[in-house]
Design a protein around this motif. Structure first.
Motif, short mmCIF file in Angstrom:
data_model
loop_
_atom_site.label_atom_id
_atom_site.label_comp_id
_atom_site.label_asym_id
_atom_site.label_seq_id
_atom_site.Cartn_x
_atom_site.Cartn_y
_atom_site.Cartn_z
N LEU A 163 0.87 -1.27 0.04
CA LEU A 163 0.14 -0.03 0.03
C LEU A 163 0.74 1.16 0.01
O LEU A 163 1.82 1.41 0.95
N VAL A 164 0.60 2.24 -0.92
CA VAL A 164 1.29 3.17 -1.12
C VAL A 164 0.22 4.60 -0.35
O VAL A 164 -0.74 4.53 -1.02
N VAL A 165 0.77 5.15 0.67
CA VAL A 165 0.10 6.27 1.08
C VAL A 165 0.43 7.64 1.14
O VAL A 165 1.94 7.47 1.14
N PRO A 166 -0.21 8.58 1.40
CA PRO A 166 0.48 10.10 1.34
C PRO A 166 1.37 10.00 2.72
O PRO A 166 1.23 9.23 3.62
N ASP A 167 2.12 11.16 2.65
CA ASP A 167 2.96 11.13 3.84
C ASP A 167 2.29 11.40 5.06
O ASP A 167 2.98 10.84 6.34
N ASP A 168 1.22 11.63 5.19
CA ASP A 168 0.37 11.84 6.42
C ASP A 168 -0.74 10.86 6.75
O ASP A 168 -1.53 10.81 7.27
N GLY A 169 -0.26 9.58 6.01
CA GLY A 169 -1.18 8.29 6.04
C GLY A 169 -1.06 7.79 7.29
O GLY A 169 -0.13 8.08 7.97
N PRO A 170 -1.80 6.70 7.48
CA PRO A 170 -1.63 5.80 8.79
C PRO A 170 -0.43 5.00 8.94
O PRO A 170 0.28 4.72 8.13
N ALA A 183 -8.98 6.19 5.37
CA ALA A 183 -9.87 6.68 5.14
C ALA A 183 -10.07 7.07 3.55
O ALA A 183 -11.34 7.47 3.11
N ARG A 184 -8.91 7.17 3.02
CA ARG A 184 -9.09 7.62 1.46
C ARG A 184 -9.28 6.58 0.56
O ARG A 184 -9.18 5.57 0.60
N HIS A 210 -12.43 -1.42 4.37
CA HIS A 210 -12.52 -0.38 3.62
C HIS A 210 -14.04 0.08 3.08
O HIS A 210 -14.74 -0.71 3.00
N SER A 211 -14.18 1.38 2.88
CA SER A 211 -15.35 1.86 2.22
C SER A 211 -15.57 1.32 0.73
O SER A 211 -16.73 1.27 0.36
N SER A 228 0.45 11.41 -3.93
CA SER A 228 1.32 12.41 -3.65
C SER A 228 0.49 13.76 -3.14
O SER A 228 0.82 14.37 -2.27
N ALA A 229 -0.63 13.83 -4.01
CA ALA A 229 -1.24 14.97 -3.53
C ALA A 229 -2.11 14.83 -2.28
O ALA A 229 -2.95 15.71 -1.73
N GLY A 230 -2.15 13.49 -1.82
CA GLY A 230 -2.97 13.16 -0.84
C GLY A 230 -4.31 12.87 -1.11
O GLY A 230 -5.30 12.91 -0.12
N VAL A 231 -4.67 12.67 -2.26
CA VAL A 231 -6.19 12.52 -2.58
C VAL A 231 -6.44 11.02 -2.59
O VAL A 231 -7.80 10.74 -2.21
#
Length: 282
Positions: A163-170, A183-184, A210-211, A228-231
């Motif tokens: 899983l690749v997540v943004p820097d502020d991911g869990p 959540a994303r 997951h949703s 990378s954009a956190g979307v």
């Protein structure tokens, strides 16, 4: 008139001094050989042979023309040989599902080292199966499940994903990131690339907590940009990227599809190519 063919008749008779022997050497019967020599004589306007009780004798004109005929035939043979040498070696036309992402270069490298040259094509699985069926590709690695009628498919391979997540991911726990805590939405290739596999993934996401919300994007660079954009987050089969997944695995299911035997190119070792790919996926 096929001048080269009839010149071969002429040189064979000149060498054998016998129509029957010349015909045997050329792998044909005597009547068409005799008729071919007569047509050549008519075309050139000279008599090439005389026949009498002692056999076949080349005429003065035939003896004068013989070296030129032999040179011309030798040049024609050399041209054919050069053409064979200049011919481009058939490439292995291999299709690779875009979902493979960072695994594509290694697969191509392995094939090129053992079965070069390779002409790779990266696309959605539905398109790749269609191209294998149509004879445009020699084989393809596609997602499973999906419609593969009209092809021969190999075993299903389960390729682990990360899983690749943004820097502020869990933050990952001791066992990795739990998809239920994400959540994303998940950014994925378009559903049209392989509808059944897409639907199966969405169901797996929901079962894992997951949703099930996804964002469809065909361009792998755009998928990376969305993360990378956190979307969104994304799954990747590249072992050098992302974080371990905890709990229920979400593997990438892949299989190699080949044309049916009757539709395969004779100069391609389809089975060996499939074996190399499957070894890389294992």
């Amino acid at each position: 008139m096929d001048l080269l063919r009839h010149l071969r008749f002429f040189t064979a008779v000149a060498e054998e001094r016998h129509y029957g022997h010349a015909a045997a050497a050329l792998g044909m019967t005597q009547p068409p050989l005799s008729q071919g020599v007569q047509r050549l004589e008519k075309h050139l306007g000279v008599r090439l042979f005389d026949r009498d009780a002692r056999g076949v004798r080349i005429t003065e004109a035939g003896a004068a023309l013989l070296p030129r005929a032999e040179e011309l035939l030798a040049a024609a043979d050399e041209l054919v040989q050069r053409a064979v040498e200049w011919a481009v070696t058939p490439s292995l036309r291999v299709g690779l599902a875009a979902d493979l992402e960072g695994r594509v270069p290694e697969l191509v490298r392995q094939l090129a080292e053992q079965l070069e040259p390779v002409a790779p094509a990266v696309a959605g699985s539905v398109e790749l199966v269609d191209r294998v069926r149509a004879g445009d590709l020699d084989l393809a690695v596609v997602r499973h499940p999906g419609v593969i009628d009209g092809t021969r498919a190999g075993a299903v391979h389960m390729v682990p994903t990360r899983l690749v997540v943004p820097d502020d991911g869990p933050d990952p726990g001791a066992e990795g990131v739990r998809i239920a805590e994400v959540a994303r939405p998940l950014v994925v290739p378009p559903r049209r690339h392989q509808p059944a596999a897409h639907d199966q993934l969405v169901d797996s996401l929901r079962r894992a907590g997951h949703s099930g919300e996804v964002v469809e994007e065909a361009d792998p660079l755009a998928r990376q940009a969305l993360v990378s954009a956190g979307v969104a987050v994304r799954l990747t089969p590249d072992p050098g990227s992302g974080r371990d997944l905890a709990g229920a695995p979400l593997p990438l299911l892949l299989r190699v599809v080949l044309p049916v035997p009757a539709a395969r190119r004779k100069d391609v070792d389809h089975e060996r190519a499939a074996h190399i790919i499957e070894q890389c996926l294992s």
